[in-house]
Each structure stands twice: as C-alpha cells, then as structure tokens.
Design a protein around this motif. Structure first.
Motif: not given
Length: 292
Positions: A187-191, A206-217
């Motif tokens: 998984c190289r990029l999770i948003l 027009g959807s907004a993106y943000q990084f999602y480092p807390e995405c579950s394992e």
C-alpha cells in the motif's frame, strides 16, 4: 528493446510514465491501442505494462476495449511478461466478475443484484437505496444512487446501451471513501476522499482528499490480498468503512493521476509505477543472463 506501454488515453499520466521510465535509462515504447496493433508492433518489447482503462468506452475508444484482450492473450501465449495481464484487464472491465471473485475469497463487497441494460426492468431483488453503475467504466460516469423503483426505471431510460451493474448501496457513514494505491504488493498511498453533495465521491466532483495514515492494518492487509487474488501488480481500490466493518466497492487495474494530484499529495504515482516496472525489467534481464 525495453518496456512497452499499452495505452488509449492521451493524457498527462501516459506520457509522464513513459518519460519517467526513459529517465531511468530504460527504453520505453508507447503503443496506442486506438490504432490497429499486431504482435509485430510489440516483439521488440521485453516487458509490457498495460494501461487501458475501462472508462475508455466513454471516450469513444471502443477499439482499445475490443483489441486489448486479443493482444494480451497473444503476449501470454508467447510468454512475454505483462504487468497487469489479461486476467487483470478482465477485472478492470468487468466489475461484477471482480466482486464475485473477491466474495468467493471471503473479501467483503456490496451485494450484486444483477446486470441490466437500457430500457430494461428493475431487478426484483433490488433493495433501496441502491447503486447503478457501468459494469465496464469508471470516474463515476453514469453512476447513480437510486432510492426507489421509479428512480431506477428513469435511470434505465437515461443510460447508454451498455451493461449496467445494480448493487447494494453502502452508506459512507464517516463522510469519506478510502482510496488505496497498491504497487508490487504494498500500500503506497492511502487517502480519504470526501463524499460530494450527490452522494458520490470523485476528484472531478470536487471531493476533498487528505492523507490517511491511521488506516487500519486489517484494511491494508485486505487491500494487498485482494490485489494478489486479482493478479493486479499496480492498481487502486475504493473502500467504504462502516461501524460494522468495511467493503471494497471498486477495484482498478489501471491507476491514474494528474499533474496537480502529484503536487497535492507529494506522491508521484507515475514515478512509483515506473520504478516498479524498471525494477521488474532489470530483475527479468538479470534472470535471463543467469540462465545463460
């Protein structure tokens, strides 16, 4: 000769990928699938990277959809390595088949109600709200969230004469979809991608993106496993998380990005794809040298 890139879309990502491969010292060749292609056009390529989108039919690129399976089959028969081969392309262009295979492997997906066409009748087992979308398509083109049989019937009159997939609607209760880019089993990029006013989620809406480092394992492991099952080496998926779990609602065997995406996310998807292709190409060449 190097790496061949099958493409149909004249957009930034196509040429960015070609440029990044060439910048690493590996010759790259663009093969437009909107032209008549035979194996002789590919025989000097030692590795092929398939980038024919399911959404090509909405750009009038029916020729690409028609001849890509034939070319990929011939490449397989001639044992030419392909990143995202024929079976991956089928998953790209047949969402019902993809969902069925994932479900068979115990991966959560929305319930599939059936395939319908323009002017058809609503499936009797449909529960509302439901999603109606092209079985071969993307970028939310002709995608509807329908709340009753009347809306369903009206939609069947509006759509083009193509296969449409009716499936269970999973409400994005947290207000976003999870987009995961998987390259080479990682998984190289999770948003997080927000939901627009019409209930759908897409960059062009027009959807907004943000990084999602807390995405579950668990979600990350499932994403990697799903791509392994589907034999997709470079691709993406959309996931909806709920209070009771998560569902993979879409899988793409061809990932895409625009130049402004790259700047916004500080992640060059085409560069990372190029790195993976070049690494595989070099390993393949080294393996041949060892055999000799």
């Amino acid at each position: 000769m190097g790496i061949g890139i099958l493409y149909e879309s004249e957009e930034w990502s196509t040429y960015a990928l070609w440029d990044r491969i060439e910048a690493m010292g590996i010759p790259a060749k663009l093969i437009c699938m909107e032209k008549e292609v035979s194996f002789s056009d590919l025989e000097d390529c030692e590795l092929i990277l398939n980038r024919v989108f399911a959404s090509s039919q909405f750009r009038g690129h029916q020729k690409s959809l028609e001849q890509t399976p034939r070319i990929l089959k011939e490449l397989e028969e001639r044992k030419v390595p392909v990143i995202n081969p024929g079976i991956s392309h089928r998953y790209e262009t047949d969402k019902a088949f993809t969902a069925k295979v994932l479900e068979q492997h115990g991966i959560p997906v929305p319930e599939i109600y059936g395939i319908v066409r323009k002017g058809g009748e609503a499936e009797r087992k449909v529960s509302y709200p439901c999603v109606l979308k092209p079985n071969c398509g993307g970028r939310t083109t002709y995608t509807y969230i329908l709340n009753n049989e009347r809306e369903y019937s009206e939609a069947l009159c509006e759509i083009p004469d193509i296969e449409m997939l009716a499936e269970e609607y999973i409400e994005p209760v947290y207000g976003y979809l999870t987009r995961i880019e998987v390259i080479g089993g990682e998984c190289r990029l999770i948003l997080k991608r927000s939901v627009a006013e019409n209930g759908l989620s897409a960059y062009h809406l027009g959807s907004a993106y943000q990084f999602y480092p807390e995405c579950s394992e668990e979600i990350k492991r499932t994403a990697v496993r799903a791509m392994e099952i589907l034999k997709i080496e470079t691709g993406s998926m959309d996931v909806i998380e709920t209070e009771h779990g998560f569902y993979i609602i879409d899988v793409n065997a061809v990932s895409n990005a625009s130049e402004d995406n790259t700047e916004t996310f500080q992640f060059d998807l085409m560069l990372e794809t190029a790195k993976y292709a070049v690494k595989k190409y070099k390993e393949m060449k080294e393996g041949k040298e060892d055999d000799n």
